[in-house]
Design an enzyme around this catalytic site. Structure first.
Site, PDB file in Angstrom:
ATOM      1  N   ASN A 197       0.807  -1.224   0.000  1.00  0.00           N
ATOM      2  CA  ASN A 197       0.000   0.000   0.000  1.00  0.00           C
ATOM      3  C   ASN A 197       0.835   1.266   0.000  1.00  0.00           C
ATOM      4  O   ASN A 197       0.699   2.147   0.847  1.00  0.00           O
ATOM      5  CB  ASN A 197      -0.936   0.005   1.216  1.00  0.00           C
ATOM      6  CG  ASN A 197      -0.188  -0.096   2.538  1.00  0.00           C
ATOM      7  OD1 ASN A 197       0.870  -0.718   2.610  1.00  0.00           O
ATOM      8  ND2 ASN A 197      -0.725   0.494   3.583  1.00  0.00           N
TER       9      ASN A 197
ATOM     10  N   ASP B 120      -0.024  -5.537  12.366  1.00  0.00           N
ATOM     11  CA  ASP B 120      -0.698  -4.748  11.323  1.00  0.00           C
ATOM     12  C   ASP B 120      -0.246  -3.290  11.412  1.00  0.00           C
ATOM     13  O   ASP B 120      -1.048  -2.367  11.320  1.00  0.00           O
ATOM     14  CB  ASP B 120      -2.215  -4.865  11.431  1.00  0.00           C
ATOM     15  CG  ASP B 120      -2.912  -4.649  10.087  1.00  0.00           C
ATOM     16  OD1 ASP B 120      -2.266  -4.861   9.049  1.00  0.00           O
ATOM     17  OD2 ASP B 120      -4.098  -4.257  10.077  1.00  0.00           O
TER      18      ASP B 120
ATOM     19  N   GLY C 285      -5.855   2.813  10.925  1.00  0.00           N
ATOM     20  CA  GLY C 285      -4.520   2.293  11.170  1.00  0.00           C
ATOM     21  C   GLY C 285      -3.936   2.674  12.513  1.00  0.00           C
ATOM     22  O   GLY C 285      -4.199   3.759  13.048  1.00  0.00           O
TER      23      GLY C 285
END
Length: 417
Positions: free
Chosen positions: A96, A306, A325
């Protein structure tokens, strides 16, 4: 690189010295000798640290570093330094960035940025071109460049036929396809878990059903294609049940869970702190309990931080508009130790490498030194001084954690805080 580690307790079930306090001699990056009390006639660097424990190097299957394109959030160089300080010797990098990592040249570029680093960086290529979910990316070419899997980070593949073709095509070269577990039409504009708290707070809900429908669909496609599937960051109790049933049928599926989804529930959202805005969203306590049980019984194969640095301009804004996030590398070990024993925590942090085709090294003589150094017994409150990421968007700020990392010895290098 040569070093002598003194008085370290080995935490490695595959080692002949598991649970023993020993000295470990490392010469030219290899473990040459392990014994109770070793001399140092060649005057190598000695590593003596308080309550020192040593394990196999830890692995994170999902990190984002921003570069190329979002260096203001994080660079690969600083991201790898953060990983090393946090105890990770290998990380899988999501696609990403800008441009999205979706071809041979992009894979080569990010690998080159990690050359000669203690932490090994393994790129995950985008599954579809520009992660738009329309056409498959150059999967085989990216494999030849060093991609270990294919994943449109947090972008669901809405077209089931495209997912079917991806599983069939990748099986020709044993490629690992990853599918984000969310059905977009069901999740809609939801930004938090659809439950009591979403109603109380007036925030649009993203129901557990959106995840579970996608998981069920992908498992049906996997059974049909006989492919190889990884489902990253599941978050609901029903998802655990679905994957448990699929494994009982011997389907070639693995899954991960983000550490924060094990610990936090949507009850923490009452102050609208955008550090808690993640995807998949924080769920309920029964979901947390089921995820923890799934890790214990092996249904869930690995955890991930993550880790996703987001700059302040995209985090310190209204909840609806903030980006998803949280960073998680720095807090991973201490957070897991709030739930599990040290032995189980280390087992969890070292799992998952083989699924991504990454070799493992046990703590035995003759093996490559791929080691994490830590003290499992310290207690502290996590704050900004513990963060080495460029972005500071951690939902663990103010949380009491247990255990600190000292650094790593890996890839013929030593990195200590």
């Amino acid at each position: 690189m040569n070093a002598l580690i003194k008085s370290a307790t080995v935490v490695d079930s595959k080692s002949d010295f598991h649970n023993e306090k020993v000295d470990i001699l490392i010469e030219k990056g290899l473990i040459s000798k392990i014994a109770k009390d070793l001399d140092n006639p060649k005057n190598y660097q000695e590593i003596k640290l308080r309550n020192l424990h040593v394990s196999q190097g830890w692995f994170d299957s999902s990190v984002s570093f921003g570069e190329p394109g979002y260096e203001d959030r994080e660079t690969i160089a600083n991201g790898l330094k953060t990983a090393a300080n946090s105890g990770f010797t290998s990380v899988a990098l999501n696609a990403n960035s800008q441009p999205v990592i979706d071809n041979y040249a992009h894979i080569t570029f990010v690998k080159s940025k990690a050359n000669d680093n203690a932490v090994k960086l393994y790129p995950i290529g985008a599954l579809t071109q520009m992660s738009k979910g329309e056409d498959l990316a150059e999967l085989y070419d990216m494999t030849n460049a060093g991609a270990i899997a294919f994943y449109d980070y947090q972008q669901p593949i809405s077209n089931p036929n495209l997912m079917k073709i991806a599983l069939q095509y990748a099986s020709n070269f044993d490629g690992l396809v990853c599918s984000f577990p969310q059905e977009s039409k069901i999740s809609g504009l939801g930004v938090v878990n659809e439950h009591i708290n979403s109603t109380k707070l007036g925030l649009k809900g993203n129901p557990a059903l959106a995840e579970e429908l996608q998981v069920a669909r992908d498992l049906f496609l996997l059974e049909y294609t006989e492919g190889k599937l990884h489902i990253p960051t599941i978050s609901t109790a029903k998802s655990v049940e679905l994957i448990r049933a699929a494994k009982a049928k011997k389907l070639n599926v693995t899954c991960s869970v983000a550490i924060h989804n094990l610990i936090f529930t949507d009850d923490v959202l009452e102050d609208f702190d955008t550090n808690y805005k993640v995807l998949p969203p924080l769920r309920t306590q029964p979901d947390c309990d089921a995820l923890i049980e799934g890790l214990k019984d092996g249904t869930i194969d690995m955890v991930t931080t993550d880790h996703n640095p987001i700059d302040i301009e995209h985090k310190k804004i209204e909840f609806d508009f903030a980006k998803y996030g949280t960073i998680g590398l720095e807090s991973a070990f201490g957070a897991l130790q709030n739930i599990f024993t040290t032995k189980k925590t280390i087992s969890i942090l070292t799992q998952g490498k083989s699924r991504f085709g990454i070799s493992e090294s046990s703590i035995n003589e003759g093996e490559h030194a791929d080691l994490t150094l830590f003290n499992p017994d310290t207690n502290y409150e996590f704050n900004n001084t513990h963060i080495s990421s460029r972005s500071k968007n951690s939902m663990f700020l103010g949380t009491k954690l247990k255990g600190e990392t000292y650094g790593i010895i890996a890839n013929n290098k030593i990195v200590l805080k």
